[in-house]
Write a protein that holds these residues in place. Structure first.
Motif, PDB file in Angstrom:
ATOM      1  N   LEU A   1       0.831  -1.195   0.000  1.00 11.06           N
ATOM      2  CA  LEU A   1       0.000   0.000   0.000  1.00 11.06           C
ATOM      3  C   LEU A   1       0.874   1.257   0.000  1.00 11.06           C
ATOM      4  CD1 LEU A   1      -2.853  -0.966   2.510  1.00 11.06           C
ATOM      5  CD2 LEU A   1      -3.080  -0.568   0.047  1.00 11.06           C
ATOM      6  N   LYS A  10       0.233   5.645  -1.479  1.00  9.42           N
ATOM      7  CA  LYS A  10      -0.525   6.090  -0.305  1.00  9.42           C
ATOM      8  C   LYS A  10       0.430   6.608   0.772  1.00  9.42           C
ATOM      9  CE  LYS A  10      -4.371   2.812  -0.910  1.00  9.42           C
ATOM     10  NZ  LYS A  10      -5.432   3.829  -1.129  1.00  9.42           N
ATOM     11  N   GLU A  69      -2.810   7.500   5.248  1.00 13.95           N
ATOM     12  CA  GLU A  69      -3.845   6.816   4.470  1.00 13.95           C
ATOM     13  C   GLU A  69      -3.803   5.313   4.709  1.00 13.95           C
ATOM     14  OE1 GLU A  69      -2.761   8.236   0.636  1.00 13.95           O
ATOM     15  OE2 GLU A  69      -4.171   9.909   0.661  1.00 13.95           O
ATOM     16  N   VAL A  70      -2.587   4.763   4.788  1.00 16.94           N
ATOM     17  CA  VAL A  70      -2.443   3.331   5.048  1.00 16.94           C
ATOM     18  C   VAL A  70      -2.971   2.984   6.431  1.00 16.94           C
ATOM     19  CG1 VAL A  70      -0.814   1.419   5.316  1.00 16.94           C
ATOM     20  CG2 VAL A  70      -0.467   3.096   3.503  1.00 16.94           C
ATOM     21  N   GLN A 107      -5.223   4.533   8.169  1.00 20.23           N
ATOM     22  CA  GLN A 107      -6.680   4.642   8.203  1.00 20.23           C
ATOM     23  C   GLN A 107      -7.334   3.462   7.496  1.00 20.23           C
ATOM     24  OE1 GLN A 107      -7.234   8.496   6.400  1.00 20.23           O
ATOM     25  NE2 GLN A 107      -7.061   9.592   8.360  1.00 20.23           N
ATOM     26  N   GLU A 108      -6.741   3.047   6.386  1.00 19.71           N
ATOM     27  CA  GLU A 108      -7.322   1.931   5.631  1.00 19.71           C
ATOM     28  C   GLU A 108      -7.236   0.616   6.402  1.00 19.71           C
ATOM     29  OE1 GLU A 108      -6.181   1.788   1.549  1.00 19.71           O
ATOM     30  OE2 GLU A 108      -6.632  -0.334   1.334  1.00 19.71           O
ATOM     31  N   LEU A 109      -6.134   0.425   7.121  1.00 18.80           N
ATOM     32  CA  LEU A 109      -5.926  -0.834   7.835  1.00 18.80           C
ATOM     33  C   LEU A 109      -6.287  -0.745   9.323  1.00 18.80           C
ATOM     34  CD1 LEU A 109      -2.530  -1.959   6.228  1.00 18.80           C
ATOM     35  CD2 LEU A 109      -4.858  -2.568   5.553  1.00 18.80           C
ATOM     36  N   HIS A 110      -6.676   0.448   9.763  1.00 17.48           N
ATOM     37  CA  HIS A 110      -7.068   0.655  11.161  1.00 17.48           C
ATOM     38  C   HIS A 110      -5.920   0.337  12.133  1.00 17.48           C
ATOM     39  CE1 HIS A 110     -11.090   1.128   9.566  1.00 17.48           C
ATOM     40  NE2 HIS A 110     -11.027  -0.073   9.023  1.00 17.48           N
TER      41      HIS A 110
END
Length: 199
Positions: free
Chosen positions: A143, A148, A152-153, A155-158
């Motif tokens: 990612l 990204k 952003e990474v 947030q996407e993967l929490h």
């Protein structure tokens, strides 16, 4: 809770970091990331390299937090970033020299078929190394290489940005070791910088 940390001085935050306080580390990270990134970008003229330099600084800061003897956090952060930039530029110079030498030798001694085989071997070793990464580490790394940002990474993967940085650092270390085992020194320098830093 983190908001209250904002009132702390840099030195107070660093003292908390020495005691393994991750919230203090996050505050220090966000307090200085933009300034250090702009400083690195001004010197390197490359967004990815500038971001990598600052990430490397904070990963190193966390890993060495118990041994740090710093009187001025700001001075330390900028000096350490400057050292990382100089080291990276030195590596780039060595890479360019080795790549130039490799290209001359390839042109003089290898035909087109041999060149194609060599390039394919480099790609195969890189792909094999990526495939061998632990699942979460590989996911974060891919990612991050897709353009990204760490935020952003995360947030996407929490997961936290610090965890993202740790996964990227681990991926680079594992890939570096994998490629070093399978490629000769000159080719290793060229392919590592091409695939892992340049892309």
């Amino acid at each position: 809770m983190i908001a209250s940390y904002e009132k702390n001085s840099d030195e107070q935050l660093l003292e908390l970091v020495r005691n393994d306080d991750e919230r203090a580390f996050d505050v220090l990270y966000h307090r200085y990331f933009a300034r250090l990134y702009n400083y690195a970008y001004e010197k390197m003229h490359d967004q990815a390299l500038a971001q990598d330099a600052v990430q490397e600084l904070f990963v190193t800061l966390w890993l060495n937090r118990h041994q740090l003897a710093v009187t001025s956090v700001r001075a330390y952060l900028f000096s350490a970033t400057k050292y990382i930039i100089i080291n990276q530029l030195r590596k780039d110079l060595v890479r360019e020299r080795h790549t130039s030498l490799w290209e001359r030798q390839t042109t003089a001694h290898a035909n087109v078929t041999e060149q194609e085989v060599g390039v394919n071997e480099l790609k195969n070793q890189y792909q094999t190394g990526v495939a061998a990464l632990p699942e979460k580490c590989r996911q974060v790394f891919m990612l991050s290489r897709s353009g990204k940002t760490n935020k952003e990474v995360s947030q996407e993967l929490h997961i936290s940005e610090k965890t993202v940085e740790q996964h990227i650092s681990k991926a680079l270390r594992l890939l570096r070791n994998h490629l070093r085992e399978h490629l000769n020194a000159i080719v290793f320098i060229a392919v590592f910088n091409y695939f892992l830093i340049g892309h």
